[in-house]
Design an enzyme around this catalytic site. Sequence first.
Site, mmCIF file in Angstrom:
data_model
loop_
_atom_site.group_PDB
_atom_site.id
_atom_site.type_symbol
_atom_site.label_atom_id
_atom_site.label_comp_id
_atom_site.label_asym_id
_atom_site.label_seq_id
_atom_site.Cartn_x
_atom_site.Cartn_y
_atom_site.Cartn_z
ATOM 1 C CG LEU A 189 33.362 0.838 24.634
ATOM 2 C CD1 LEU A 189 32.286 1.904 24.616
ATOM 3 C CD2 LEU A 189 32.760 -0.529 24.355
ATOM 4 C CB CYS A 190 39.042 2.557 20.945
ATOM 5 S SG CYS A 190 40.273 2.426 22.260
#
Length: 432
Positions: A189-190
């Site tokens: 997700l980063c």
Amino acid sequence: MDHLRTRPGAYTDDDYSSDVFDTLDHFKVLVIGAGGLGCEILKNLALSGFKSVDVIDMDTIDVSNLNRQFLFRQSDVGKPKATVAADFVMKRVPSCKINAHVCKIQDMDEDYYMQFSTIICGLDSIEARRWINHLLVEMVDMDNAESLKPLIDGGTEGFKGQSRVIFPTMTSCIECQLDMHAPRAAVPLCTLATIPRQPQHCIEWAHIIKWEEERKDIQLDTDDPEHITWLYQTALKRAQEFGIQGVTYSMTQGVVKNIIPAIASTNAIIAASCCNEAFKLATNSAPFLANPAAIPDGEDPDTYNPEDEFAPVPNNYMLYTGDNSIYTFTFGHKRKPDCPVCGNLPKDLSVPGDQTLQELVDSFAERPEAQLKKPNLRTGEKSLFYSSPEGLRQQTEGNLNKKLRDLLEDGEEVAVSDPAFSIAFRYKIHLI
């Protein structure tokens, strides 16, 4: 065609005759999907002598379909696949009547599915397979033999493909075999939220993050053109911000629906296998995959016990790999007693007691036997977490940071569901 269909083969019974083909006149077949596999399946069924066929598909024809979905022409772009495919086949084979339905499979009720002798899936969606599989298992009435509808499933992925025959409640079902479909690798997700590097990252950002921020009250439907268009336009803006090229509407469809590029020859081989199985089921002209009454080769009929844990089962799964050559391998896939659809036992799951509920929830997306995107968890006494609707999420999200040992007793059973399915997975949680 009659000469080819009526001559005896290596596996036909001694009393075999062409009279068995009278059954094709009233053997009703439902084909789910009118894409790459579906076009081949409809053509094969008509040429094999089947007279009554229905087809369901909610998609419209795109120009990218024309290189392999041979029932469509340039002038058909934008028209419903099911309607065009049915009209084309009936024009070439007038004796075959095909009823086309432009809708979702979920739009049809149980009475509709009950009318068919067998169902053939030519789908590109695991979720749709799981839905029809669950429905057919639920339809089985032990007092009514006609309620058992054999499911013939075909699937392709590049140069690879498979066909399988399932007798609901009698042989292993789609859910039993789900761990053969590896979950899609997740992108951190980063990366999606901060520094996307590929066009696929921009699409996943729109799919996973932006949709939840701006349209969380709307259930995403990956078959809805308006939804895909919104994701495409949102991803395109994201890509332009970071100077990334290559985001297209078709790529957005592929990423969101996890579509693998199709190859026409693979579709033809797998469709032929599926239709051969339908033909054998209708006529008994040769042994078919997944015959529940069959005894595996090499087994003693007097001592063979299919209920034995280690007993081999009749072949019910054909795997084709054409990467380097033409190779097929047929094997028997056993039913799982803890299958959430056709089994009756909860699955044992050992997890650390100091693991948080959030970590457990996240794990269900990656577990091969579950692959749930928005899991809801509850015990027999209380709700642990609901990802939707929003009201229940707000009431239960406080549990996400709690440790499992504070929420569950060792050996306690947990039911896990997902809004996309009508299945309730049962797990017996063992804290370690």
